[in-house]
Design a protein around this motif. Sequence first.
Motif, short mmCIF file in Angstrom:
data_model
loop_
_atom_site.label_atom_id
_atom_site.label_comp_id
_atom_site.label_asym_id
_atom_site.label_seq_id
_atom_site.Cartn_x
_atom_site.Cartn_y
_atom_site.Cartn_z
N SER A 142 42.96 28.66 75.71
CA SER A 142 44.32 29.17 75.77
C SER A 142 44.39 30.50 75.03
N PRO A 143 45.43 31.29 75.26
CA PRO A 143 45.58 32.55 74.51
C PRO A 143 45.58 32.33 73.00
N ALA A 144 46.09 31.19 72.54
CA ALA A 144 46.13 30.92 71.10
C ALA A 144 44.74 30.85 70.49
N ALA A 145 43.74 30.48 71.29
CA ALA A 145 42.38 30.33 70.76
C ALA A 145 41.76 31.66 70.36
N THR A 146 42.32 32.76 70.86
CA THR A 146 41.80 34.08 70.51
C THR A 146 42.85 34.96 69.84
N ASP A 147 44.01 34.40 69.55
CA ASP A 147 45.10 35.16 68.93
C ASP A 147 44.78 35.37 67.45
N GLN A 148 44.78 36.59 67.00
CA GLN A 148 44.41 36.92 65.63
C GLN A 148 45.59 36.94 64.66
N ARG A 149 46.79 36.67 65.12
CA ARG A 149 47.95 36.68 64.24
C ARG A 149 47.98 35.41 63.38
N PRO A 150 48.55 35.49 62.19
CA PRO A 150 48.60 34.31 61.31
C PRO A 150 49.45 33.18 61.87
N VAL A 151 50.54 33.53 62.56
CA VAL A 151 51.43 32.52 63.14
C VAL A 151 52.01 33.11 64.41
N PHE A 152 52.17 32.26 65.41
CA PHE A 152 52.64 32.76 66.71
C PHE A 152 53.28 31.65 67.52
N ALA A 153 54.03 32.07 68.54
CA ALA A 153 54.60 31.12 69.49
C ALA A 153 53.53 30.68 70.47
N VAL A 154 53.63 29.43 70.89
CA VAL A 154 52.72 28.88 71.90
C VAL A 154 53.58 28.32 73.02
N ARG A 155 53.37 28.82 74.21
CA ARG A 155 54.11 28.33 75.38
C ARG A 155 53.17 27.63 76.35
N ASP A 156 53.74 26.79 77.18
CA ASP A 156 52.99 26.11 78.25
C ASP A 156 51.84 25.27 77.72
N CYS A 157 52.06 24.58 76.61
CA CYS A 157 51.03 23.66 76.11
C CYS A 157 50.79 22.55 77.13
N PRO A 158 49.55 22.13 77.31
CA PRO A 158 49.29 21.04 78.26
C PRO A 158 49.80 19.69 77.77
N LYS A 159 50.15 19.60 76.48
CA LYS A 159 50.68 18.37 75.92
C LYS A 159 52.14 18.60 75.54
N PRO A 160 53.06 17.72 75.96
CA PRO A 160 54.47 17.94 75.63
C PRO A 160 54.75 17.71 74.16
N PRO A 161 55.81 18.36 73.65
CA PRO A 161 56.61 19.41 74.30
C PRO A 161 55.80 20.69 74.44
N PRO A 162 56.08 21.45 75.51
CA PRO A 162 55.21 22.58 75.85
C PRO A 162 55.38 23.82 75.00
N THR A 163 56.48 23.92 74.24
CA THR A 163 56.75 25.13 73.45
C THR A 163 56.66 24.80 71.97
N ARG A 164 55.86 25.60 71.25
CA ARG A 164 55.57 25.29 69.86
C ARG A 164 55.39 26.56 69.04
N ILE A 165 55.24 26.38 67.74
CA ILE A 165 54.85 27.44 66.83
C ILE A 165 53.60 26.95 66.11
N SER A 166 52.63 27.83 65.91
CA SER A 166 51.38 27.39 65.29
C SER A 166 50.83 28.44 64.36
N LEU A 167 50.20 27.99 63.27
CA LEU A 167 49.33 28.88 62.53
C LEU A 167 48.12 29.19 63.40
N GLY A 168 47.59 30.39 63.25
CA GLY A 168 46.37 30.76 63.95
C GLY A 168 45.16 30.62 63.04
N PHE A 169 43.98 30.81 63.62
CA PHE A 169 42.76 30.72 62.82
C PHE A 169 42.78 31.66 61.62
N SER A 170 43.40 32.82 61.78
CA SER A 170 43.38 33.80 60.69
C SER A 170 44.15 33.32 59.47
#
Length: 270
Positions: free
Chosen positions: A181-209
């Motif tokens: 997913s785009p989140a797997a390569t997103d370098q931002r500390p925290v970001f929105a995640v849309r269209d997750c394959p697991k419901p609910p599809p819209t989330r906020i996540s810390l990134g790897f950084s």
Amino acid sequence: MSLSPGDRVAAELGDDGRPTPQVVIEPDADRLARSVAQALVARLAAAQAVHGTASVVLTGGGIGIAVLEHVAGLVTEPVREVVDWSAVDFWWGDERFVPADSDERNERQARQALLDRLDLPSFRVHAMPASDAFGTPEEAAEDHLGELREYAAEGRDLPRFDVLLLGMGPEGHTASIFPDSPAATDQRPVFAVRDCPKPPPTRISLGFSAINTAEEIWMIASGAEKAPAVARALAGASSQELPAAGVHGTRATRWLLDAAAASRLPRSED
């Protein structure tokens, strides 16, 4: 040959200069949650002895909430009352972008399991924003980034995370970072995640950084359905195809498993 409960082994993930992950196995999910709870109380007490405060990043899911329920049980035992809970900062690795009163929110589940029993100062609980506070998850993520920066020490971009708890899905996602997913390569500390394959599809996540700035990362997994992903992660899968493989603490990385989740790991001498 599979690892057995009680085994503690080092997983070889290559000579990259990072602390070698430690694998700890308990017989079943309840014993796992109990042992993680005991270790967490001890680790937070140790952090307070050094810094005066402690900081933990919570995870949701069945095993993550079970850990908090066991911590709540320990709080009632006087011999275990070694943590000044009013001096613990609570953060989350990810959150479902749903209304604040939704039972799907990790924050709400954590409050019911533990936080509401601790008489915490409100400024110690750093929940990710809910959907009824911001129009879009992108706006909510930007607001949360501001809070992360506000609580960072001078010269740092993020707060100190003493322990960061994570769970893992059967396909290898962690926080709300899903495979390929785009989140797997997103370098931002925290970001929105849309269209997750697991419901609910819209989330906020810390990134790897952000995740990988934690002093200690504890990956907690239970159940046979997690075993293939656990084995792949500890065999060196890429973080893009299996995000759980991409986490590492600055001082320690621990994979805390029940016997079922560890059932496809080889013994270290094999």
